[in-house]
Write a protein that holds these residues in place. Structure first.
Motif, short mmCIF file in Angstrom:
data_model
loop_
_atom_site.label_atom_id
_atom_site.label_comp_id
_atom_site.label_asym_id
_atom_site.label_seq_id
_atom_site.Cartn_x
_atom_site.Cartn_y
_atom_site.Cartn_z
N SER A 1 0.84 -1.19 0.00
CA SER A 1 0.00 0.00 0.00
C SER A 1 0.89 1.25 0.00
O SER A 1 1.67 1.44 -0.92
CB SER A 1 -0.96 -0.04 1.20
OG SER A 1 -1.96 0.94 1.09
N ASN B 1 0.23 -4.21 -3.78
CA ASN B 1 -0.95 -3.32 -3.79
C ASN B 1 -0.56 -1.86 -3.52
O ASN B 1 -1.07 -1.20 -2.62
CB ASN B 1 -2.04 -3.81 -2.82
CG ASN B 1 -1.58 -4.01 -1.38
OD1 ASN B 1 -1.05 -5.05 -1.04
ND2 ASN B 1 -1.82 -3.03 -0.53
N THR C 1 -8.87 4.23 -2.17
CA THR C 1 -8.86 3.57 -0.86
C THR C 1 -8.89 4.56 0.30
O THR C 1 -9.42 4.24 1.37
CB THR C 1 -7.62 2.67 -0.70
OG1 THR C 1 -6.44 3.47 -0.85
CG2 THR C 1 -7.62 1.56 -1.74
N ILE D 1 -0.83 -7.03 -7.44
CA ILE D 1 -2.05 -6.30 -7.12
C ILE D 1 -3.24 -7.26 -7.22
O ILE D 1 -3.29 -8.10 -8.11
CB ILE D 1 -2.24 -5.08 -8.07
CG1 ILE D 1 -3.44 -4.24 -7.68
CG2 ILE D 1 -2.29 -5.52 -9.52
CD1 ILE D 1 -3.23 -3.40 -6.44
N ASP E 1 -8.82 -5.13 -5.87
CA ASP E 1 -8.23 -3.96 -5.22
C ASP E 1 -8.66 -2.70 -5.97
O ASP E 1 -8.50 -2.63 -7.19
CB ASP E 1 -6.70 -4.08 -5.22
CG ASP E 1 -6.03 -3.12 -4.26
OD1 ASP E 1 -6.42 -1.94 -4.22
OD2 ASP E 1 -5.09 -3.54 -3.57
N LEU F 1 -7.14 -0.13 -6.24
CA LEU F 1 -5.95 0.47 -6.85
C LEU F 1 -5.50 -0.26 -8.12
O LEU F 1 -4.47 0.10 -8.69
CB LEU F 1 -4.79 0.46 -5.84
CG LEU F 1 -5.02 1.24 -4.54
CD1 LEU F 1 -3.79 1.11 -3.64
CD2 LEU F 1 -5.31 2.70 -4.81
N ASN G 1 -2.49 0.86 -10.73
CA ASN G 1 -1.33 -0.01 -10.85
C ASN G 1 -1.11 -0.44 -12.30
O ASN G 1 0.03 -0.48 -12.78
CB ASN G 1 -1.48 -1.24 -9.95
CG ASN G 1 -0.94 -1.03 -8.56
OD1 ASN G 1 0.15 -1.49 -8.23
ND2 ASN G 1 -1.69 -0.32 -7.74
N HIS H 1 -7.74 -5.11 -1.36
CA HIS H 1 -6.70 -4.26 -0.76
C HIS H 1 -6.58 -4.55 0.73
O HIS H 1 -7.57 -4.79 1.41
CB HIS H 1 -7.04 -2.78 -0.97
CG HIS H 1 -5.92 -1.85 -0.61
ND1 HIS H 1 -4.85 -1.63 -1.45
CD2 HIS H 1 -5.68 -1.09 0.49
CE1 HIS H 1 -4.02 -0.77 -0.90
NE2 HIS H 1 -4.50 -0.44 0.30
N GLY H 2 -5.35 -4.50 1.23
CA GLY H 2 -5.14 -4.66 2.67
C GLY H 2 -5.43 -6.06 3.17
O GLY H 2 -5.85 -6.23 4.31
#
Length: 304
Positions: A154, A178, A193, A240, A244, A246, A250, A274-275
């Motif tokens: 992240s 990510n 995010t 990734i 996600d 993102l 990405n 994500h996360g």
């Protein structure tokens, strides 16, 4: 005085584990020892955690490569250091990856691993000019780019990308998990995010509300600026999750690297958001270690 106040707030708000003393062997974090180093920039002792492989004591004449593992905006939540250090330890003990040292720096909250625009938190300079020299002086490291790997998740993936691209003479490999933000401008109204409020706070607090300063620090700009120094010399990978938020940023960053003719790998992991490091590691399986193994074996073959 302002620096001390900001640092105190960062330490209070960050969920990282307390620094200053080694964690006891009975602790769940016992593989990641807590240590400190003197920071001239902050005029106090700052902390980090470090994992040392079994070979470090067994082979006292040997020097070892170092992974600098950069955390996200929430620091290292409880248990994460144990997960990461245990994974590296198990991989080393079973021969999946050569023995290496892993350093887990404290980014002092959501610093973005950047020197803040107002100079109050020079996080980039702390890592490059203070932490790395300390690690090389205090431990038996391979103190050159072929012996240094940057990895982060992240915000830490963003930090790994920008530090690796800005200082290719210091780091030989970059691993981005990510990563974000990887866009050229930080639009708080379009922060996948972080959300509007947090993104605006980051833009104001770290970048002084200055979009041009954000761009000058971005991996996009640094890749353009240092393409010749990076191309063919720094190993890079992007991981990734397909769920996600993102992902598209990405993907665009990967396309940007391709347009600059910078070799790298880009992998989308099915079912990963994500996360979620456990889900990411599960999706990768043993292939996660191949990046480290290939880089370190290649670096070793280049040694005189």
């Amino acid at each position: 005085m302002r620096n001390l106040i900001l640092l105190a707030l960062a330490l209070l708000l960050s969920p990282t584990i307390a620094f200053g003393q080694p964690v006891s062997p009975g602790s769940s974090e016992h593989l990641a020892l807590a240590r400190t180093y003197p920071s001239a920039a902050m005029q106090l002792e700052l902390g980090y955690h470090i994992y040392l492989p079994p070979a470090y004591e067994a082979r006292p004449e040997e020097r070892f490569p170092v992974v600098y593992w950069l955390h996200g905006g929430s620091g290292f939540p409880p248990g994460v250091l144990a997960i990461l250090s245990s994974r590296f330890d198990a991989a080393i003990r079973t021969g999946k990856v050569p023995p290496l040292i892993v350093v887990f720096p404290d980014g002092l909250g959501a610093s973005m691993w950047v020197d803040s625009r107002d100079g109050s938190l020079p996080m980039e300079s702390i890592v490059v000019s203070e932490l790395i020299p300390h690690i090389d002086a205090a431990y038996r490291t391979i103190a050159s780019a072929p012996g240094r790997i940057l990895e982060g998740a992240s915000m830490g993936g963003y930090g790994a990308a920008r530090l690796g691209l800005k200082y290719p003479h210091l780091f030989g490999a970059i691993s981005m998990l990510n990563a974000g933000p990887l866009q050229e401008m930080l639009d708080p109204q379009n922060a996948p995010t972080a959300g509007v409020e947090r993104a605006q706070d980051t833009l104001d607090r770290v970048y002084g509300g200055d979009q041009e300063y954000f761009r000058s620090q971005s991996p996009i700009f640094l890749a353009e600026q240092n393409a010749d120094a990076v191309r063919g010399k720094v190993a890079m990978r992007q991981l990734i999750g397909e769920s996600d938020p993102l992902l598209e940023n990405n993907r665009r960053f990967s396309e940007h690297l391709t347009a600059l003719n910078i070799p790298h790998s880009f992998e989308v992991l099915p079912g990963v958001g994500h996360g979620s490091p456990r889900a990411m590691f599960a999706a990768l399986g043993e292939s996660y270690w191949e990046f480290f193994r290939v880089f370190l074996e290649g670096s070793s073959s280049d040694e005189p």
